[in-house]
Design a protein around this motif. Structure first.
Motif, mmCIF file in Angstrom:
data_model
loop_
_atom_site.group_PDB
_atom_site.id
_atom_site.type_symbol
_atom_site.label_atom_id
_atom_site.label_comp_id
_atom_site.label_asym_id
_atom_site.label_seq_id
_atom_site.Cartn_x
_atom_site.Cartn_y
_atom_site.Cartn_z
ATOM 1 N N ALA A 131 0.833 -1.198 0.000
ATOM 2 C CA ALA A 131 0.000 0.000 0.000
ATOM 3 C C ALA A 131 0.874 1.257 0.000
ATOM 4 C CB ALA A 131 -0.931 -0.015 1.208
ATOM 5 N N THR A 132 1.954 1.231 0.777
ATOM 6 C CA THR A 132 2.880 2.370 0.805
ATOM 7 C C THR A 132 3.502 2.579 -0.566
ATOM 8 O OG1 THR A 132 3.373 1.993 3.142
ATOM 9 C CG2 THR A 132 4.960 3.297 1.905
ATOM 10 N N ARG A 133 3.956 1.503 -1.172
ATOM 11 C CA ARG A 133 4.566 1.613 -2.508
ATOM 12 C C ARG A 133 3.566 2.150 -3.533
ATOM 13 N NH1 ARG A 133 8.281 -3.518 -3.929
ATOM 14 N NH2 ARG A 133 10.144 -2.754 -2.895
ATOM 15 N N GLU A 134 2.341 1.678 -3.478
ATOM 16 C CA GLU A 134 1.323 2.125 -4.434
ATOM 17 C C GLU A 134 1.049 3.620 -4.270
ATOM 18 O OE1 GLU A 134 -1.223 1.903 -7.625
ATOM 19 O OE2 GLU A 134 0.164 0.359 -6.908
ATOM 20 N N LEU A 135 0.922 4.082 -3.025
ATOM 21 C CA LEU A 135 0.655 5.503 -2.810
ATOM 22 C C LEU A 135 1.848 6.364 -3.208
ATOM 23 C CD1 LEU A 135 -1.379 5.459 0.519
ATOM 24 C CD2 LEU A 135 -2.216 5.571 -1.830
ATOM 25 N N GLN A 136 3.061 5.844 -3.057
ATOM 26 C CA GLN A 136 4.243 6.577 -3.530
ATOM 27 C C GLN A 136 4.220 6.646 -5.054
ATOM 28 O OE1 GLN A 136 7.593 4.498 -1.839
ATOM 29 N NE2 GLN A 136 7.335 5.451 0.156
ATOM 30 N N PHE A 137 3.913 5.539 -5.692
ATOM 31 C CA PHE A 137 3.848 5.502 -7.156
ATOM 32 C C PHE A 137 2.808 6.493 -7.689
ATOM 33 C CE2 PHE A 137 1.764 3.720 -10.965
ATOM 34 C CZ PHE A 137 2.837 3.742 -11.836
ATOM 35 N N MET A 138 1.701 6.622 -6.989
ATOM 36 C CA MET A 138 0.622 7.515 -7.408
ATOM 37 C C MET A 138 0.899 8.977 -7.061
ATOM 38 S SD MET A 138 -2.605 5.156 -6.282
ATOM 39 C CE MET A 138 -3.837 6.300 -6.896
ATOM 40 N N GLY A 139 1.967 9.236 -6.299
ATOM 41 C CA GLY A 139 2.296 10.605 -5.926
ATOM 42 C C GLY A 139 1.534 11.111 -4.713
ATOM 43 N N LEU A 140 0.871 10.209 -3.985
ATOM 44 C CA LEU A 140 0.128 10.626 -2.805
ATOM 45 C C LEU A 140 0.982 10.587 -1.539
ATOM 46 C CD1 LEU A 140 -3.227 8.702 -3.418
ATOM 47 C CD2 LEU A 140 -2.668 11.061 -3.996
ATOM 48 N N TYR A 141 2.115 9.899 -1.598
ATOM 49 C CA TYR A 141 2.981 9.689 -0.449
ATOM 50 C C TYR A 141 4.390 10.151 -0.759
ATOM 51 C CZ TYR A 141 1.134 6.764 3.389
ATOM 52 O OH TYR A 141 0.529 6.300 4.513
ATOM 53 N N PRO A 142 5.093 10.688 0.240
ATOM 54 C CA PRO A 142 6.520 10.981 0.043
ATOM 55 C C PRO A 142 7.317 9.678 0.067
ATOM 56 C CG PRO A 142 5.889 11.477 2.295
ATOM 57 C CD PRO A 142 4.627 11.086 1.566
ATOM 58 N N PRO A 143 8.521 9.667 -0.484
ATOM 59 C CA PRO A 143 9.345 8.448 -0.433
ATOM 60 C C PRO A 143 9.631 8.048 1.016
ATOM 61 C CG PRO A 143 10.326 10.097 -1.880
ATOM 62 C CD PRO A 143 9.184 10.754 -1.194
ATOM 63 N N GLY A 144 9.681 6.756 1.257
ATOM 64 C CA GLY A 144 9.978 6.253 2.593
ATOM 65 C C GLY A 144 9.510 4.824 2.745
ATOM 66 N N GLU A 154 3.629 16.557 7.289
ATOM 67 C CA GLU A 154 3.598 15.556 6.218
ATOM 68 C C GLU A 154 2.250 14.838 6.190
ATOM 69 O OE1 GLU A 154 8.133 13.921 5.662
ATOM 70 O OE2 GLU A 154 7.040 13.296 7.456
ATOM 71 N N PHE A 155 1.718 14.509 7.357
ATOM 72 C CA PHE A 155 0.429 13.821 7.410
ATOM 73 C C PHE A 155 -0.676 14.694 6.833
ATOM 74 C CE2 PHE A 155 -3.559 12.702 9.539
ATOM 75 C CZ PHE A 155 -3.667 11.374 9.150
ATOM 76 N N VAL A 156 -0.699 15.957 7.198
ATOM 77 C CA VAL A 156 -1.709 16.875 6.657
ATOM 78 C C VAL A 156 -1.567 16.974 5.134
ATOM 79 C CG1 VAL A 156 -2.487 19.287 6.626
ATOM 80 C CG2 VAL A 156 -1.963 18.176 8.805
ATOM 81 N N GLY A 157 -0.322 17.001 4.634
ATOM 82 C CA GLY A 157 -0.096 17.034 3.187
ATOM 83 C C GLY A 157 -0.593 15.781 2.498
ATOM 84 N N VAL A 158 -0.396 14.622 3.114
ATOM 85 C CA VAL A 158 -0.881 13.360 2.538
ATOM 86 C C VAL A 158 -2.406 13.365 2.463
ATOM 87 C CG1 VAL A 158 -1.120 10.879 3.036
ATOM 88 C CG2 VAL A 158 1.128 11.957 3.098
ATOM 89 N N ILE A 159 -3.057 13.821 3.517
ATOM 90 C CA ILE A 159 -4.524 13.880 3.509
ATOM 91 C C ILE A 159 -4.999 14.853 2.434
ATOM 92 C CG2 ILE A 159 -6.568 14.520 4.864
ATOM 93 C CD1 ILE A 159 -5.344 11.818 5.655
ATOM 94 N N GLY A 160 -4.302 15.963 2.265
ATOM 95 C CA GLY A 160 -4.660 16.911 1.207
ATOM 96 C C GLY A 160 -4.513 16.303 -0.182
ATOM 97 N N ARG A 161 -3.434 15.554 -0.401
ATOM 98 C CA ARG A 161 -3.250 14.892 -1.700
ATOM 99 C C ARG A 161 -4.290 13.800 -1.923
ATOM 100 N NH1 ARG A 161 2.942 14.004 -1.077
ATOM 101 N NH2 ARG A 161 2.534 15.177 0.761
ATOM 102 N N ALA A 162 -4.657 13.101 -0.862
ATOM 103 C CA ALA A 162 -5.702 12.075 -0.975
ATOM 104 C C ALA A 162 -7.035 12.723 -1.353
ATOM 105 C CB ALA A 162 -5.842 11.304 0.336
#
Length: 193
Positions: A131-144, A154-162
């Motif tokens: 799931a982490t890899r998929e969200l990184q691939f989609m640009g919704l998650y930072p690398p990690g 970072e969490f607020v940014g992820v929710i905004g991108r979602a």
């Protein structure tokens, strides 16, 4: 001799614990756990200043994002609500003040956004790693990695991108679709004449 022992002990302590990241967040305060729109706004604003995001803060944020509210009065209620939706594994038992792991949030977001992923996720379901890899691939998650945590910002940014992903790409939407409703509602049928 005593100075050598002291030197060896200090080197050992430095190598074992000197390079670790902070592992303790803070539980959600009762003042920020309310459903009033002003309180929700204050929650998101204050979370951006946190150096790490705790499980309690992240799960409250996930429920606010998914439902627009969090009716649970405590951390155990939030965990139970997310487990009931299969957004957390049944064996999840981390404390409220532990830092949230990216993999746990990724599983919840993949379920909330109905992201199917690749072959492995389709066969095994959303697991933290994939799931982490998929969200990184989609640009919704930072690398990690799935074991890493988020800062509050970072969490607020992820929710905004979602949320942006959920709304869809407004540039490719029909003129009949209102802004903000791109992915949320099915297209309207053409009017009958």
């Amino acid at each position: 001799m005593p100075s050598r022992r002291l030197l060896l002990i200090s080197i050992l302590l430095w190598t074992v614990g000197g390079c670790t990241s902070p592992r303790i967040g803070k539980p959600l305060s009762a003042d920020l756990a309310k459903n009033d729109p002003d309180v929700q706004l204050e929650f998101w604003h204050s979370l951006t200043d946190e150096p790490v995001c705790s499980n309690d803060e992240a799960f409250h944020g996930l429920l606010l994002y998914i439902d627009g509210k969090d009716d649970n009065t405590n951390y155990d209620g939030r965990v139970a609500a997310l487990k009931a939706r299969k957004m957390l594994p049944n064996d999840f038992h981390e404390p409220a003040d532990a830092t949230v792991q990216r993999g746990n949030v990724a599983v919840a977001l993949c379920r909330a956004l109905n992201i199917k992923g690749g072959v492995t996720m389709r066969v095994l379901g959303p697991m933290p790693r994939y799931a982490t890899r998929e969200l990184q691939f989609m640009g919704l998650y930072p690398p990690g990695s799935p074991q890493q945590t988020f800062s509050g910002n970072e969490f607020v940014g992820v929710i905004g991108r979602a949320e942006d992903y959920q709304r869809g790409d407004a540039a490719n939407a029909s003129a009949k679709v209102m802004p903000g409703a791109t992915r949320l509602a099915p297209p309207e049928p053409p009017p009958s004449q």
